[in-house]
Design a protein around this motif. Structure first.
Motif, PDB file in Angstrom:
ATOM      1  N   LEU A   1       7.884  -4.341   4.077  1.00 20.71           N
ATOM      2  CA  LEU A   1       7.699  -5.452   3.143  1.00 20.71           C
ATOM      3  C   LEU A   1       8.970  -5.735   2.363  1.00 20.71           C
ATOM      4  CD1 LEU A   1       4.202  -4.516   1.654  1.00 20.71           C
ATOM      5  CD2 LEU A   1       4.702  -6.021   3.581  1.00 20.71           C
ATOM      6  N   LYS A   2       9.192  -7.029   2.116  1.00 20.58           N
ATOM      7  CA  LYS A   2      10.369  -7.474   1.377  1.00 20.58           C
ATOM      8  C   LYS A   2       9.936  -8.574   0.420  1.00 20.58           C
ATOM      9  CE  LYS A   2      15.065  -8.994   2.455  1.00 20.58           C
ATOM     10  NZ  LYS A   2      15.969  -9.343   3.570  1.00 20.58           N
ATOM     11  N   LYS A   3      10.508  -8.593  -0.778  1.00 21.29           N
ATOM     12  CA  LYS A   3      10.178  -9.634  -1.753  1.00 21.29           C
ATOM     13  C   LYS A   3      10.905 -10.924  -1.402  1.00 21.29           C
ATOM     14  CE  LYS A   3       8.720  -7.316  -5.908  1.00 21.29           C
ATOM     15  NZ  LYS A   3       8.921  -7.156  -7.344  1.00 21.29           N
ATOM     16  N   ASP A   4      10.210 -12.044  -1.605  1.00 21.17           N
ATOM     17  CA  ASP A   4      10.840 -13.342  -1.381  1.00 21.17           C
ATOM     18  C   ASP A   4      11.337 -13.909  -2.712  1.00 21.17           C
ATOM     19  OD1 ASP A   4       8.560 -14.217  -2.673  1.00 21.17           O
ATOM     20  OD2 ASP A   4       7.704 -15.219  -0.916  1.00 21.17           O
ATOM     21  N   GLN A   5      11.726 -15.186  -2.712  1.00 25.58           N
ATOM     22  CA  GLN A   5      12.276 -15.818  -3.920  1.00 25.58           C
ATOM     23  C   GLN A   5      11.256 -15.892  -5.048  1.00 25.58           C
ATOM     24  OE1 GLN A   5      12.071 -17.308  -0.922  1.00 25.58           O
ATOM     25  NE2 GLN A   5      14.124 -17.835  -0.228  1.00 25.58           N
ATOM     26  N   ASN A   6       9.971 -15.898  -4.712  1.00 25.51           N
ATOM     27  CA  ASN A   6       8.912 -15.994  -5.717  1.00 25.51           C
ATOM     28  C   ASN A   6       8.394 -14.631  -6.168  1.00 25.51           C
ATOM     29  OD1 ASN A   6       8.956 -18.825  -5.498  1.00 25.51           O
ATOM     30  ND2 ASN A   6       7.606 -18.736  -3.732  1.00 25.51           N
ATOM     31  N   ASP A   7       9.105 -13.571  -5.822  1.00 27.80           N
ATOM     32  CA  ASP A   7       8.705 -12.193  -6.149  1.00 27.80           C
ATOM     33  C   ASP A   7       7.390 -11.785  -5.495  1.00 27.80           C
ATOM     34  OD1 ASP A   7      10.738 -10.944  -7.417  1.00 27.80           O
ATOM     35  OD2 ASP A   7       9.840 -10.943  -9.406  1.00 27.80           O
ATOM     36  N   ALA A   8       7.057 -12.400  -4.379  1.00 32.92           N
ATOM     37  CA  ALA A   8       5.860 -12.027  -3.626  1.00 32.92           C
ATOM     38  C   ALA A   8       6.286 -11.201  -2.424  1.00 32.92           C
ATOM     39  CB  ALA A   8       5.114 -13.278  -3.168  1.00 32.92           C
ATOM     40  N   TRP A   9       5.509 -10.175  -2.096  1.00 34.90           N
ATOM     41  CA  TRP A   9       5.826  -9.324  -0.958  1.00 34.90           C
ATOM     42  C   TRP A   9       5.404 -10.004   0.329  1.00 34.90           C
ATOM     43  CZ3 TRP A   9       8.923  -5.312  -1.484  1.00 34.90           C
ATOM     44  CH2 TRP A   9       9.000  -4.662  -2.706  1.00 34.90           C
ATOM     45  N   GLY A  10       6.274  -9.943   1.327  1.00 31.39           N
ATOM     46  CA  GLY A  10       5.968 -10.475   2.645  1.00 31.39           C
ATOM     47  C   GLY A  10       6.445  -9.515   3.720  1.00 31.39           C
TER      48      GLY A  10
ATOM     49  N   SER B   1       0.862  -1.181   0.000  1.00 28.44           N
ATOM     50  CA  SER B   1       0.000   0.000   0.000  1.00 28.44           C
ATOM     51  C   SER B   1       0.902   1.236   0.000  1.00 28.44           C
ATOM     52  CB  SER B   1      -0.916  -0.013   1.219  1.00 28.44           C
ATOM     53  OG  SER B   1      -0.171   0.168   2.391  1.00 28.44           O
ATOM     54  N   PRO B   2       0.347   2.408  -0.256  1.00 27.23           N
ATOM     55  CA  PRO B   2       1.189   3.614  -0.335  1.00 27.23           C
ATOM     56  C   PRO B   2       1.955   3.937   0.950  1.00 27.23           C
ATOM     57  CG  PRO B   2      -0.950   4.040  -1.300  1.00 27.23           C
ATOM     58  CD  PRO B   2      -1.032   2.681  -0.667  1.00 27.23           C
ATOM     59  N   GLY B   3       1.499   3.493   2.104  1.00 28.74           N
ATOM     60  CA  GLY B   3       2.189   3.797   3.348  1.00 28.74           C
ATOM     61  C   GLY B   3       3.257   2.791   3.726  1.00 28.74           C
ATOM     62  N   ASP B   4       3.337   1.661   3.034  1.00 25.68           N
ATOM     63  CA  ASP B   4       4.282   0.609   3.390  1.00 25.68           C
ATOM     64  C   ASP B   4       5.713   1.005   3.035  1.00 25.68           C
ATOM     65  OD1 ASP B   4       2.243  -1.005   4.334  1.00 25.68           O
ATOM     66  OD2 ASP B   4       1.999  -2.040   2.420  1.00 25.68           O
ATOM     67  N   ILE B   5       6.654   0.487   3.814  1.00 24.86           N
ATOM     68  CA  ILE B   5       8.078   0.708   3.553  1.00 24.86           C
ATOM     69  C   ILE B   5       8.595  -0.537   2.867  1.00 24.86           C
ATOM     70  CG2 ILE B   5      10.346   1.004   4.618  1.00 24.86           C
ATOM     71  CD1 ILE B   5       7.335   2.304   6.380  1.00 24.86           C
ATOM     72  N   LEU B   6       9.156  -0.360   1.678  1.00 27.88           N
ATOM     73  CA  LEU B   6       9.609  -1.487   0.878  1.00 27.88           C
ATOM     74  C   LEU B   6      11.117  -1.663   1.006  1.00 27.88           C
ATOM     75  CD1 LEU B   6       7.589  -0.776  -2.398  1.00 27.88           C
ATOM     76  CD2 LEU B   6       6.877  -2.045  -0.366  1.00 27.88           C
ATOM     77  N   PHE B   7      11.551  -2.914   1.133  1.00 25.00           N
ATOM     78  CA  PHE B   7      12.965  -3.253   1.098  1.00 25.00           C
ATOM     79  C   PHE B   7      13.339  -3.423  -0.363  1.00 25.00           C
ATOM     80  CE2 PHE B   7      12.127  -4.008   5.399  1.00 25.00           C
ATOM     81  CZ  PHE B   7      13.264  -4.362   6.088  1.00 25.00           C
ATOM     82  N   GLY B   8      14.572  -3.136  -0.676  1.00 19.11           N
ATOM     83  CA  GLY B   8      15.028  -3.360  -2.039  1.00 19.11           C
ATOM     84  C   GLY B   8      15.807  -2.175  -2.575  1.00 19.11           C
ATOM     85  N   ARG B   9      16.124  -2.293  -3.860  1.00 20.01           N
ATOM     86  CA  ARG B   9      16.904  -1.263  -4.521  1.00 20.01           C
ATOM     87  C   ARG B   9      16.178  -0.808  -5.768  1.00 20.01           C
ATOM     88  NH1 ARG B   9      22.996  -3.531  -4.612  1.00 20.01           N
ATOM     89  NH2 ARG B   9      23.113  -1.789  -6.043  1.00 20.01           N
ATOM     90  N   GLY B  10      16.622   0.293  -6.296  1.00 22.63           N
ATOM     91  CA  GLY B  10      16.077   0.768  -7.563  1.00 22.63           C
ATOM     92  C   GLY B  10      15.084   1.898  -7.399  1.00 22.63           C
ATOM     93  N   ARG B  11      14.713   2.419  -8.537  1.00 18.96           N
ATOM     94  CA  ARG B  11      13.861   3.600  -8.580  1.00 18.96           C
ATOM     95  C   ARG B  11      12.461   3.343  -8.027  1.00 18.96           C
ATOM     96  NH1 ARG B  11      14.129   7.482 -13.577  1.00 18.96           N
ATOM     97  NH2 ARG B  11      13.654   9.346 -12.388  1.00 18.96           N
ATOM     98  N   LYS B  12      11.871   2.182  -8.337  1.00 21.25           N
ATOM     99  CA  LYS B  12      10.511   1.895  -7.868  1.00 21.25           C
ATOM    100  C   LYS B  12      10.447   1.885  -6.347  1.00 21.25           C
ATOM    101  CE  LYS B  12       8.643  -0.614 -11.787  1.00 21.25           C
ATOM    102  NZ  LYS B  12       8.038  -1.868 -12.259  1.00 21.25           N
ATOM    103  N   VAL B  13      11.442   1.301  -5.715  1.00 18.74           N
ATOM    104  CA  VAL B  13      11.470   1.248  -4.250  1.00 18.74           C
ATOM    105  C   VAL B  13      11.770   2.631  -3.687  1.00 18.74           C
ATOM    106  CG1 VAL B  13      12.687   0.281  -2.268  1.00 18.74           C
ATOM    107  CG2 VAL B  13      12.047  -1.192  -4.165  1.00 18.74           C
ATOM    108  N   ARG B  14      12.756   3.304  -4.262  1.00 16.92           N
ATOM    109  CA  ARG B  14      13.149   4.624  -3.767  1.00 16.92           C
ATOM    110  C   ARG B  14      12.010   5.640  -3.879  1.00 16.92           C
ATOM    111  NH1 ARG B  14      17.047   6.759  -7.466  1.00 16.92           N
ATOM    112  NH2 ARG B  14      15.277   7.823  -8.374  1.00 16.92           N
TER     113      ARG B  14
END
Length: 153
Positions: A119-128, A60-73
């Motif tokens: 939230l962080k993506k797992d091996q299956n590209d699903a957010w957890g 959701s828009p308020g969630d903090i995403l783990f990862g790299r790149g423009r989409k996460v930033r």
């Protein structure tokens, strides 16, 4: 030692009673949606490999995403998260080691109390959702990165 740290964090939380309004979204807690009541959009459902997997979530828009790149930033939750980090930067930099851990714990609780998730993506590209320990590490890492960026220390 963990009990002492928890008690210190609780004391700091009580002192911050003026922050009853969501620090990330500026809405009262009653106006926020619970993370479990948000339905998955059709687009996010198609990205989930196996809908039976517990923990596959749509950010959701308020969630903090783990990862790299423009989409996460550029994600709105991450942008607000960095604003929160900037707000507490001076307090964090002047704190001792134990107090820094308490500040990280407080920020994680504030964010989660606001109805937001880490939230962080797992091996299956699903957010957890990650546990509090991982979330505290992200908060501490964000403080270190901002220190380098803004020249603190």
């Amino acid at each position: 030692m963990d009990r002492r740290r928890r008690l210190d964090a609780e004391k700091l939380l009580k002192r911050q009673s003026s922050l009853k309004v969501d620090a990330l979204q500026g809405k009262p807690k009653s106006a926020q949606r619970s993370p479990t009541t948000q339905p998955l959009s059709i687009e996010s459902q198609s990205k989930i490999v196996n809908p039976q997997i517990v923990g596959s979530l749509a950010p959701s828009p308020g969630d903090i995403l783990f990862g790299r790149g423009r989409k996460v930033r550029d994600h709105p939750g991450n942008a607000r998260f960095l604003q929160l980090i900037d707000h507490y930067m001076v307090k964090y930099e002047t704190a001792g080691r134990v107090d820094k851990a308490c500040i990280a714990e407080i920020l994680v609780r504030m964010i989660k109390d606001a109805g937001c998730r880490f939230l962080k993506k797992d091996q299956n590209d699903a957010w957890g959702e990650v546990d509090d320990s991982e979330a505290r590490k992200k908060v501490a890492h964000a403080f270190r990165n901002r220190r380098k960026l803004h020249g603190y220390g």
